[in-house]
Each structure stands twice: as C-alpha cells, then as structure tokens.
Scaffold this motif. Structure first.
Motif, mmCIF file in Angstrom:
data_model
loop_
_atom_site.group_PDB
_atom_site.id
_atom_site.type_symbol
_atom_site.label_atom_id
_atom_site.label_comp_id
_atom_site.label_asym_id
_atom_site.label_seq_id
_atom_site.Cartn_x
_atom_site.Cartn_y
_atom_site.Cartn_z
ATOM 1 N N ALA A 123 22.722 43.707 48.844
ATOM 2 C CA ALA A 123 23.796 43.189 48.000
ATOM 3 C C ALA A 123 25.142 43.351 48.688
ATOM 4 N N VAL A 124 25.980 42.327 48.559
ATOM 5 C CA VAL A 124 27.314 42.355 49.152
ATOM 6 C C VAL A 124 28.342 42.386 48.032
ATOM 7 N N ALA A 125 29.292 43.314 48.111
ATOM 8 C CA ALA A 125 30.364 43.425 47.123
ATOM 9 C C ALA A 125 31.686 43.045 47.774
ATOM 10 N N VAL A 126 32.640 42.671 46.927
ATOM 11 C CA VAL A 126 33.967 42.285 47.405
ATOM 12 C C VAL A 126 35.019 43.106 46.671
ATOM 13 N N VAL A 127 35.986 43.636 47.429
ATOM 14 C CA VAL A 127 37.151 44.319 46.872
ATOM 15 C C VAL A 127 38.374 43.476 47.223
ATOM 16 N N ALA A 128 39.182 43.149 46.226
ATOM 17 C CA ALA A 128 40.331 42.273 46.450
ATOM 18 C C ALA A 128 41.603 42.894 45.885
ATOM 19 N N CYS A 129 42.677 42.829 46.637
ATOM 20 C CA CYS A 129 43.985 43.279 46.159
ATOM 21 C C CYS A 129 44.622 42.177 45.327
ATOM 22 N N ALA A 130 45.263 42.562 44.226
ATOM 23 C CA ALA A 130 45.883 41.589 43.324
ATOM 24 C C ALA A 130 47.298 42.027 42.991
ATOM 25 N N SER A 131 48.255 41.123 43.162
ATOM 26 C CA SER A 131 49.662 41.453 42.932
ATOM 27 C C SER A 131 50.134 41.092 41.538
ATOM 28 N N GLY A 132 49.239 40.600 40.679
ATOM 29 C CA GLY A 132 49.611 40.257 39.308
ATOM 30 C C GLY A 132 48.398 40.264 38.409
ATOM 31 N N ASP A 133 48.647 40.363 37.100
ATOM 32 C CA ASP A 133 47.537 40.422 36.147
ATOM 33 C C ASP A 133 46.674 39.172 36.194
ATOM 34 N N GLY A 134 47.309 38.012 36.307
ATOM 35 C CA GLY A 134 46.552 36.766 36.345
ATOM 36 C C GLY A 134 45.675 36.681 37.574
ATOM 37 N N LEU A 135 46.210 37.099 38.711
ATOM 38 C CA LEU A 135 45.412 37.089 39.938
ATOM 39 C C LEU A 135 44.241 38.064 39.829
ATOM 40 N N ALA A 136 44.469 39.199 39.189
ATOM 41 C CA ALA A 136 43.381 40.158 39.002
ATOM 42 C C ALA A 136 42.255 39.532 38.178
ATOM 43 N N GLU A 137 42.616 38.770 37.155
ATOM 44 C CA GLU A 137 41.600 38.114 36.335
ATOM 45 C C GLU A 137 40.826 37.080 37.146
ATOM 46 N N VAL A 138 41.524 36.346 38.010
ATOM 47 C CA VAL A 138 40.861 35.343 38.849
ATOM 48 C C VAL A 138 39.860 36.009 39.792
ATOM 49 N N PHE A 139 40.293 37.072 40.458
ATOM 50 C CA PHE A 139 39.408 37.751 41.404
ATOM 51 C C PHE A 139 38.241 38.429 40.689
ATOM 52 N N THR A 140 38.511 39.010 39.534
ATOM 53 C CA THR A 140 37.438 39.647 38.773
ATOM 54 C C THR A 140 36.406 38.622 38.316
ATOM 55 N N ALA A 141 36.886 37.471 37.840
ATOM 56 C CA ALA A 141 35.978 36.414 37.391
ATOM 57 C C ALA A 141 35.097 35.913 38.527
ATOM 58 N N ALA A 142 35.610 36.005 39.747
ATOM 59 C CA ALA A 142 34.831 35.569 40.920
ATOM 60 C C ALA A 142 33.887 36.647 41.413
ATOM 61 N N GLY A 143 33.874 37.797 40.730
ATOM 62 C CA GLY A 143 32.930 38.847 41.081
ATOM 63 C C GLY A 143 33.474 39.965 41.942
ATOM 64 N N ALA A 144 34.795 39.975 42.185
ATOM 65 C CA ALA A 144 35.384 41.010 43.031
ATOM 66 C C ALA A 144 35.872 42.189 42.194
#
Length: 543
Positions: free
Chosen positions: A326-347
């Motif tokens: 299994a491969v996981a992704v960690v993504a930095c987010a500079s705003g709440d909306g971006l965090a939601e986008v990255f989370t929805a994509a599985g990060a």
C-alpha cells in the motif's frame, strides 16, 4: 539559549531582509521556531534519559542535533539544523573522549572549535543539491577558514571564535555583491545574518565563561530551583502518560489570552507548544482530558482545524503489520479548502503556511501515522522541500520507504494527486506524480509588502504582484488585470486546463474575471477551487 534570544530579537529584521516583496519570506521566523522547538525537545529528551544517568555534553549535543533536524522549518531551518549538527558532532566527539563528559563551552579547546565550525560548513553544503554562493553557505565557509587559520597561528579559544565571527561578518557584507537580487535590494543574505548571530552568541558565551572562570567546568550543570511540579517522565502512550494529543489552530485571540492559554494547558497536560502571532497560533498539547484542552482554546479565541489523537490507537496503528504494497500520501496544505481537497483525494494533510510552515518533525509524524511502509510526500511549497527531505531521511532510518514529490505549489500538488493510483507501486506513482507536477506551470497573485525592485520594474507596498514559477513577472494595481496577465504568461506555452485556487482576498468575481481572460485564448478548461490560503488571493496552474 543565547542564540535563541538573538533569533527572537532579530527575527523580524531577518524576515525583512528577504529581497522579494512577496509576503511569504520568513527566514527569521523559521530560524527562531526551528531552534526554539529544538531546544525544548532536547531538554525533554535529556529529562527522559536513563534514570540516574549523569547528563553529558556528548549526549546533549547529539540530542540537540536530532531535535534541530526534526524541528526544522523552511529551507533556512534545515540548513541551520545541519550547521548545528556539524557543531554538535565535533563537540560531542571531543567530550566523549574525556572521562565523565565535560559540561560547558570551557571544556572545548581552540582546535576542537575550528574543527566544529568546519564540520558545520561541510554539513550545510552537503544539505543543498545546488549550493549557491552569496548565501549562508558562503558565510559558514568563511567562518570555518578563518577559524582554521587562527588555530594554525597558535591562537587560543577566544581568538579563534573572534576570528571566525569577524570573517563571517565580512562574508555577510560581501553577499550583497554576490547575488543580483541582493545587489538590487541593497541588502545582505537573510540566512547568512542568522549564522552571524549564532557565532556572536558563541563568542559572548566563550568570553563570559573565560572571564568569570578560566578553569574547565566539570560535572552536572545546576538547575534553577522551581516550585513547579516536575515534568512527567512518561512519553506519549506510556502507562501513566497523557492519553491524547490535541492540536488546533487558534484565531481571534491576543498575546495576553495566548499567554493564559499556555498556563492553562501546562496545568492540564504536558508537551505544550503554542507558536504563532498576530492573527493565528498553532496549539499542541498532550492531555488526558481532550475536551478541557479545546475548551481552554475557546476561552482564548476561536479554535479550528481541531485534531485529537488517542495515543493507544496511534500506537496500535504504528505497530500493526501494514500492507507492504500500500502507498500513502502526505500533503502540505496552506488553507482549509486545500486540506479538504487533499484529504478527499486520499492524502493525509499537514497544515503549512508562510510564517508557520510544517517542520520536519511534523511531517515525520504524519508519515508514520499513515501506517504504510511506502509513503509519498507533497511539500507543495519550495520552502518546505528540504524539511520534507529531512523527514523522509529520518523515516528511512525506521525502515520506511519515503519519497518526496517535487511540488512547489498547491496546484502542482493537485496535479500530482490527480494521477495517483492506489493500486500501483510506490516507484510508478513517484514517476507519474513527479511528471504531472513538473508539467504544471504555476502562478500566483499577492500584494507587495514593501517597496522593492523586481525583474519587471519597481513596485510599492500594496501593489499587486503576479508571479510565475516563483518569480515576479507582473506588477499592477488591479487584481483581475494582473491575474489576466499571469494567465496569459502561463498559457503562452500552451495548456488545456487552468486551475484557479481562491484564497483570502480573492472570491468568485476575481476568479470569474481571470477565467474569462483564459477563454479568450482558446479552448481552455477551467477548474475553480476554494483553497482558503492566506496571503495569496489566487493560486494558478496550467497543465
């Protein structure tokens, strides 16, 4: 401690040295937060050491070097961590050769100090893929050469540190002429100034100890008496230790309210960290009563992005056998909306913004908490890439395979996640995501923080700046007009998809005007995302 005090005093001055008029240049803040967090972590590591064991300079040096790496924020913080590592390695090695270990700088002789300053310079150069002269690297190299020359002349300890500092000051002044951007602005390198402060603090400590007591100081350093209860000896998840980790962002507060919050959280639990200022603070604490920690935040201001982790669940996730493929992704987010986008994509997302960028330690925690042995990291900010690489390196020591996808903007991170395939292996995903990020040109709109010279002419504080791939390419006084100009520059080399990310100061009208300018250039699909990032009304990307 002397260096931390110097960083605290000069952090705003160093921030202001950054030659770009864009508001995300935070070298001074990154240096201060890196060292401040590292010192706290190193003290905690010393307290939690083997019971009855006498602390030694060698042990403290190693603890500080590791803590500084994990606390590193921004590229300047990572380079600082390597300077500290080089200094600490040599000082620790010298102390370890002496029975019992020597406490205090007076236990270091002139040749050892020269060797330490040289190791620091070498470590700093090795941390950068493409070293650039006219930066902190030049200052560190000059300091090392001067220290070695002083030792060759037979100088004593103070004379060596004085010569090293003098050379560093000269090298710092010379940075203005070494880089065109510094020359135009008439300033010295911000990171280089930070290292000069390190050497100034070192000189003061050596001068003070030699003046008061020229004899080597042996034995334990006395600790000040305090009526406060002793810190807990249990770490997270240990029996008797706090059950929860609570983190949140705090807005609509004041310095006085935040000070009271720190006191309240210190009563409730341990590992308290409240950093930030002006309009936003980042709060972290280990407690048994998570609700009480959040309520304390409510009394101090407006908590949001609240995250509560039960250490027992986290430990089970870490120790359970993960799916090796299994491969996981960690993504930095500079705003709440971006965090939601990255989370929805599985990060798994990590908050990171100018002035409060993610540290290597925060990224390492996120990597570990994915529960996967294969992790890809999206820094989404050029000034987080070195911290991400440091976190990846630390994770590999624990048997994990971690790779950093070179994403310098949120739009590149979104493009990379769009091609992420959970069923593919980590190497194939790395290649696909890196390719998608590299194929995405990125732009942004922001407001100038000061009068400055740019590659496209002068700007004044408050002017609208258009950036393409991190460089100022347009200056004006209207967001929509400058946005249209940036879009034209991004589409000049072709493109089928324009991504617009709205931030604070943006909005539907602005994004609609910029989208309309794109449609005038042909059949371009437009995607609009509510990102919520500060400082940048729009982030733009073209694929």
């Amino acid at each position: 401690m002397a260096t931390r005090a110097a960083f605290a005093t000069h952090r705003a001055e160093i921030d202001d040295l950054n030659v770009f008029p864009v508001p995300d240049r935070d070298t001074g803040t990154n240096l201060y937060m890196t060292l401040d967090s590292a010192l706290e972590a190193a003290r905690a590591a010393s307290r939690d050491g083997a019971a009855g064991a006498e602390p030694t300079l060698a042990g403290d040096a190693a603890a500080l070097a590791r803590a500084c790496l994990l606390a590193a924020r921004g590229n300047s913080g990572v380079i600082l961590s390597q300077l500290v590592r080089g200094l600490s390695e040599v000082i620790g090695e010298a102390a370890a050769r002496r029975i019992g270990g020597i406490r205090g700088i007076a236990g270091i002789d002139a040749p050892t100090l020269a060797l330490a300053v040289r190791r620091a310079s070498d470590r700093a150069y090795a941390s950068v893929t493409r070293p650039v002269e006219g930066t902190i690297l030049s200052v560190a190299a000059a300091a090392a050469s001067a220290a070695e020359l002083a030792v060759a002349k037979g100088s004593d300890l103070y004379a060596v540190v004085h010569a090293s500092l003098a050379a560093a000051r000269v090298a710092l002044a010379e940075t203005t002429a070494q880089l065109p951007s510094l020359t135009r602005a008439g300033v010295v390198d911000a990171g280089g100034m930070g290292y000069v402060l390190v050497l100034e603090a070192l000189e003061r400590v050596i001068a003070g100890e030699l003046a008061t007591d020229p004899r080597p100081v042996r034995g334990a350093r006395p600790h000040p008496q305090s009526s406060a209860p002793p810190p807990r000896e249990c770490g997270p998840g240990d029996p008797g230790g706090p059950a929860y980790e609570v983190m949140y962002l705090l807005s609509d507060s004041t310095e006085d309210a935040v000070s009271e919050l720190r006191i309240r959280l210190d009563v409730l639990g341990d590992s308290v960290l409240v950093v930030g200022g002006e309009d936003l603070w980042n709060v972290h604490v280990h407690v048994d009563d998570a609700g009480a920690a959040v309520e304390a935040g409510i009394r101090a201001g407006r908590p949001h992005r609240i995250a509560v982790t039960h250490f027992g669940d986290q430990e089970r996730a870490r120790t359970s056998a993960p799916d090796d493929g299994a491969v996981a992704v960690v993504a930095c987010a500079s705003g709440d909306g971006l965090a939601e986008v990255f989370t929805a994509a599985g990060a798994m997302t990590v908050p990171s913004r100018p002035g409060l960028r993610a540290s290597a330690g925060q990224l390492l925690d996120a990597i570990r908490s994915t529960g996967s042995r294969h992790v890809l990291v999206l820094p989404n900010d050029s000034d987080v890439e070195l911290a991400a690489e440091a976190a990846a390196s630390a994770a590999k020591e624990g048997g994990l395979e971690v790779h950093v996808v070179p994403s310098q903007s949120a739009v590149q991170g979104i493009a990379a996640l769009a091609v992420f395939e959970p069923t593919a292996n980590v190497r194939d995903n790395l290649a696909a995501m890196s390719g998608a990020a590299a194929a995405t040109r990125h732009g942004a709109l922001t407001l100038a923080t000061k009068d400055a010279s740019t590659d496209v002419g002068r700007c004044r504080a408050g002017d609208v700046l258009g950036l393409v791939d991190g460089e100022v390419t347009a200056v004006g006084n209207d967001l929509a007009a400058v946005g249209a100009e940036v879009v034209a520059q991004l589409l000049a080399q072709g493109g089928e998809l324009l991504t617009i990310i709205n931030g604070a100061g943006g909005g539907p009208e602005l994004s609609a005007a910029v989208a309309a300018s794109a449609s005038e250039r042909g059949n371009v699909e437009v995607s609009v995302i509510e990102g919520g990032q500060l400082l940048y009304p729009l982030l733009l990307g073209v694929e």
